[in-house]
Each structure stands twice: as structure tokens, then as C-alpha cells.
Design a protein around this motif. Structure first.
Motif, PDB file in Angstrom:
ATOM      1  N   GLU A   2       0.859  -1.183   0.000  1.00 19.85           N
ATOM      2  CA  GLU A   2       0.000   0.000   0.000  1.00 19.85           C
ATOM      3  C   GLU A   2       0.900   1.239   0.000  1.00 19.85           C
ATOM      4  O   GLU A   2       1.723   1.408   0.899  1.00 19.85           O
ATOM      5  CB  GLU A   2      -0.890  -0.009   1.243  1.00 19.85           C
ATOM      6  N   LYS A   3       0.694   2.054  -0.997  1.00 16.27           N
ATOM      7  CA  LYS A   3       1.568   3.224  -1.180  1.00 16.27           C
ATOM      8  C   LYS A   3       1.281   4.329  -0.156  1.00 16.27           C
ATOM      9  O   LYS A   3       0.143   4.503   0.268  1.00 16.27           O
ATOM     10  CB  LYS A   3       1.343   3.763  -2.592  1.00 16.27           C
ATOM     11  N   ALA A   9      -6.708  -5.213   2.918  1.00 14.49           N
ATOM     12  CA  ALA A   9      -7.386  -4.793   1.683  1.00 14.49           C
ATOM     13  C   ALA A   9      -6.398  -4.247   0.655  1.00 14.49           C
ATOM     14  O   ALA A   9      -6.799  -3.597  -0.306  1.00 14.49           O
ATOM     15  CB  ALA A   9      -8.427  -3.730   2.015  1.00 14.49           C
ATOM     16  N   ALA A  10      -5.123  -4.530   0.859  1.00 14.72           N
ATOM     17  CA  ALA A  10      -4.111  -3.939  -0.027  1.00 14.72           C
ATOM     18  C   ALA A  10      -3.993  -4.699  -1.339  1.00 14.72           C
ATOM     19  O   ALA A  10      -4.407  -5.851  -1.458  1.00 14.72           O
ATOM     20  CB  ALA A  10      -2.762  -3.920   0.689  1.00 14.72           C
ATOM     21  N   THR A  11      -3.398  -4.042  -2.325  1.00 15.51           N
ATOM     22  CA  THR A  11      -3.123  -4.693  -3.610  1.00 15.51           C
ATOM     23  C   THR A  11      -1.721  -5.321  -3.548  1.00 15.51           C
ATOM     24  O   THR A  11      -1.070  -5.278  -2.505  1.00 15.51           O
ATOM     25  CB  THR A  11      -3.144  -3.660  -4.755  1.00 15.51           C
ATOM     26  N   PHE A  27       0.702  -4.465  -5.879  1.00 16.32           N
ATOM     27  CA  PHE A  27       1.566  -3.623  -6.713  1.00 16.32           C
ATOM     28  C   PHE A  27       1.328  -2.168  -6.310  1.00 16.32           C
ATOM     29  O   PHE A  27       0.327  -1.855  -5.651  1.00 16.32           O
ATOM     30  CB  PHE A  27       1.243  -3.813  -8.205  1.00 16.32           C
TER      31      PHE A  27
END
Lengths: 132, 352
Positions: free
Chosen positions: B273-274, B304-306, B308
Motif C-alpha cells: 500500500e503506497k 485490503a491492499a493490492t 503492486f
């Protein structure tokens, strides 16, 4: 004599200003004023990512007649995990409230309720993902 | 009656004054400390203390610091004290402007053995240290008081524990003083700074190793199971903003601007997560004094993070969780270059 008159006029003026502001509006269960305003619409919609920055490519399109909001999120946005925010007309409220993590993979529905709580309009917010 | 009142009004203040001046229990030697380091205590990093001592009789003799856990190599007292110069000054080949801290050698010998560090103090010091109005080098005076630095290099064995210190000093007249610090929590985190990655070069990153590898290194060392993310730089992708990207080997192929994960490799899905505003001062190497600490990882939720994160620029970063669940990490971007390079630093927190 003139001095006394000006002071009296000043005091009366302040009282006149105070009377309307002291008027007792009823409040709803959340302590928000129920006013006489009947306007009922959403004026701005924003979507933020976990880094607290907008994920939208451009400003959302809001149609206050059909009660729809359409927006496009940037390529790569995780629209399962975004926080929506919006602006409403004065005194209106939103049900349910925004500002919480929300999944926008499907259109989401929010109801705008007018200041006098007599008009309710259900808005459908659709967020598409750039490149899909 | 009035006379008595007048006498009382004179005597009372005198009594108060005497009482406040009479302090027979005042020690003949005093000391105190300040912990200068405000960042989390991470293995391999330094904790800096300023230890001040003053003698009423004689000159300063020795200073000692005892750590509850022996420090790593580099632990010990520094040889210099500092004063703030009021005028521009040249000492040796170094120029100092007014307001700069100028070092003065106050420790003749410093050593560390196990948990104990000792400093033997010089007996005399430049007069400017006690009287900033005189010019530097105008003369020497007995050193009755000084503030010296103690550097504790956090050892790996202290990770997750607490460390405390007892400072003590002794004057040439045999007087002694000591003070104890509170216990300081040592972080569980590991940290590594300034790791270079590049498009087509070392672009495969292992959080377990805190190292970037080239494709050849991954294949020759059979390391693909340890690769948590790859670095790609491409200005745009299919007409969309792309830039400097971290991508898990197991990410959806539609997010790969370049086919850089060979078929036989392990496809780890690293959650990430950025963040654009987490500028950790230890990773950055400069202010602002904002730090990621254990608590940030302990409360981190990446469910819930991606897997990338796109379009990094300088000072941004990403929280990550390895696919095997062993580590959380924050990968900070020190700098990017449009030639396809990125320099990163990492704080890593073990979950087991």
C-alpha cells in the motif's frame, strides 16, 4: 441627548440581531439542526486512496436530475479500498455517512436528505477504473 | 509593638535567606545526562547521550557508562566536547561560522570493555569552553566541568528488549557522582539504507535478505521464492501513467509493463500500500524527525491492499507484507531517475 439616543439605538440593533439567531431549531438524533431548507442535492464527490490522495482522473460528473455520480479512477487504483467524500447543499445530510473505507467495485447508493428532512434523494455513485 | 513588627519584618527575610543558602548535603560533584537521539533504537544504529559533570574540588578525573546490554562495535565515549562559537573561526582546516559547535578535546583516553565504557578526562581545557567571551586558544584552565558524548551502538541481541545506562564520574579529589537513565525500548525492526535498483539490472527485491538481485543472481542462487517485488520503470503503459513501479511476482499480468518474471519462478503475492507522506527520517537520512516505529507495524492493516504500487516519486514509499507472512516492511524511495533507476531504503519488522 444625542449620545443617549445612539446608545439606545445600538442596544436595540443588537437585540434585533440576536432574536433570529436564538430561534430554537429542532435537532435530529445526531444533534444536527433540522432547518427550513428544502434543497436536496450533492455538489461534489471525491475519492481518496490509502495515501490520502485523490484516485480520480478528473472531477466526478454529478447529475442532480437523475441523481447519479460517475467517476473514473486512475489505472491501478484499488477501488475496493477507497474513502469517498462529498459536498452537499447547506443543511442537508447524507445516509449513510462517507469517509470510511468503501468498496466501489459495484455502484454504491447514498441518500441525500434536505435540511428540513422532508425530501430524500437517492444517489447512485459509479466508479469505473481507467483501462477496464 | 510597632518596633517588634519592624524587627520581625527585617529578621524574617534574613532567616529565609539563610535557610535557602544552607545546604550541607549539596554534593561536591554533580552530573546529569540528556538523551540526544530521538529516533527509534534500531540494531546497528547509534544512541547518543550528552553526559555532563562538574567538580567543586579538584578537576574531572574519569567518566563511566555502564549499559545493561553490551553495545556493538563503536560503543563508547567520544573524545570531544563542544562549545558554540560567537565569532567565525578557523580551527585546523575547518571553518566555523558564528553559532557553530566547535569541538574541543576533553577526553584523553576512551575505551569500552563489555558493558562498561570509560573516559579519562584531560586535566586542562581551552579557556573559551568556560568563558565564551575570550578568543579561542587564548589560554588553558583547569577542567572542573564538561559535557561529553556517549555513543551506544544498538546490538542485535538487544532487539525487542529494553536497555538502560548508569553514568558515573569521579574527580581528581576522589569525589563521585552518578545517575541512571530510564529503560529504553529497542525496536524489533531491522533497517537497511540506500539500496540501488535498476530496470534490467538489480530489479528483484527480497525483503528477507533486504537485498536487490539481478535476474542472473536470482536464477543462479535459486532465489525466486525469496523475491517479494520487482522494480519496473516505464513512463506510460497503454496510455496511462505508470512510472516507477513495485510489483509482486504474482500480480495480475495486466499490471506488468514488461514481462520480467520468468515462467518457472515462484509467484509471490506481496501485499503493498503506497504512502506519499511517510518520510521516515532514518530512512531518508535527514529531517523531518518523523519515524516509523514498531507501533506502526503492530497496528498496520494490509488486508485490503493490492500487490503492486505505481508511479513512485522521491520521498514516497509503500508498506508491505511478505506472502509467507514473516515480515512487514516499509520501503522508502530515496530517489528515482528517469533513466530507470531507483534508490530505496527499508525498515523491516518480523512477525514471528
Amino acid at each position: 441627548m444625542n449620545m443617549k439616543k445612539s446608545v439606545l439605538t445600538g442596544i436595540l440593533g443588537v437585540i434585533c440581531l440576536l432574536i433570529p439567531s436564538c430561534k430554537d431549531y429542532p435537532v435530529d438524533d445526531d444533534g444536527r439542526l433540522i432547518t427550513t431548507r428544502g434543497q436536496c442535492y450533492m455538489s461534489m464527490f471525491e475519492l481518496l486512496g490509502p495515501d490520502n490522495r485523490t484516485v480520480l482522473v478528473s472531477a466526478a460528473t454529478i447529475d442532480t436530475v437523475t441523481c447519479t455520480v460517475t467517476a473514473t479512477a486512475k489505472f491501478g487504483t484499488n477501488i475496493k479500498h477507497v474513502k469517498p467524500y462529498c459536498s452537499l447543499v447547506t443543511d442537508a445530510i447524507l445516509e449513510p455517512e462517507m469517509g470510511v473505507w468503501t468498496d466501489f467495485t459495484q455502484p454504491c447508493k447514498y441518500t441525500v436528505v434536505s435540511g428540513n428532512r422532508k425530501i430524500r434523494k437517492e444517489y447512485t455513485i459509479t466508479v469505473s477504473l481507467q483501462g477496464e | 509593638m510597632k518596633i517588634f513588627r519592624n524587627i520581625a519584618s527585617v529578621i524574617l527575610p534574613v532567616c529565609v535567606a539563610f535557610a535557602s543558602c544552607s545546604d550541607d548535603s549539596d554534593p561536591v560533584m554533580k552530573n546529569d545526562f540528556i538523551k540526544k537521539t530521538v529516533s527509534p533504537a534500531i540494531a546497528g544504529q547509534q544512541l547518543e547521550f550528552a553526559y555532563a559533570m562538574g567538580a567543586v574540588t579538584g578537576t574531572l578525573g574519569t567518566a563511566t557508562a555502564q549499559a545493561s546490554i553490551a553495545g556493538a562495535t563503536g560503543t563508547g565515549f567520544g573524545e570531544y566536547s563542544y562549545y558554540t562559537t560567537r565569532v567565525a573561526l578557523v580551527v585546523g582546516e575547518t571553518n566555523y561560522n558564528a553559532g557553530n559547535d566547535v569541538p574541543l578535546k576533553t577526553v584523553s583516553q576512551a575505551s569500552t570493555s563489555g558493558t562498561v565504557s570509560t573516559a579519562t578526562m584531560e586535566s586542562r581545557i581551552d579557556k573559551v569552553y568556560t568563558d565564551p567571551s575570550v578568543p579561542y586558544g587564548a589560554g588553558m584552565v583547569d577542567m572542573k566541568a564538561a559535557t561529553i558524548r556517549y555513543y551506544y551502538v544498538v546490538p542485535e541481541e538487544a532487539q525487542g528488549k529494553e536497555v538502560s545506562f548508569v553514568f558515573s564520574s569521579k574527580s581528581s579529589a576522589g569525589d563521585e557522582a552518578s545517575c541512571s537513565t530510564p529503560a529504553y525500548k529497542v525496536s524489533k525492526m531491522d533497517m537497511k539504507r540506500l539500496i540501488d535498483m535498476s530496470n534490467g539490472g538489480a530489479q528483484y527485491f527480497s525483503i528477507a535478505d533486504m537485498t536487490a538481485y539481478t535476474q542472473a543472481e536470482v536464477e543462479s542462487g535459486n532465489l525466486s521464492s525469496k523475491i517479494d517485488f520487482a522494480y519496473i520503470y516505464q513512463n506510460g503503459f497503454n496510455g496511462f501513467t505508470y512510472g516507477h513501479v513495485f510489483i509482486s511476482p504474482g500480480s495480475d499480468p495486466k499490471y506488468f509493463a514488461q514481462p520480467l518474471i520468468p515462467g518457472g519462478w515462484t509467484k509471490n503475492k506481496t501485499l503493498m500500500e503506497k504512502r506519499v507522506d511517510v518520510r521516515d527520517a532514518q530512512l531518508k537520512g535527514s529531517i523531518p524527525n518523523v519515524f516509523i516505529d514498531d507501533i506502526d507495524f503492530e497496528t498496520l492493516d494490509l488486508s485490503a491492499a493490492t500487490d503492486f504500487a505505481l508511479n513512485f516519486v522521491n520521498d514516497e514509499g509503500a508498506f508491505m507484507k511478505t506472502a509467507d507472512g514473516k515480515y512487514l516492511a516499509y520501503v522508502y524511495v530515496n530517489s528515482v531517475n528517469s533513466a530507470g533507476t531507483i534508490r530505496v531504503s527499508i525498515k523491516r519488522y518480523p512477525l514471528n
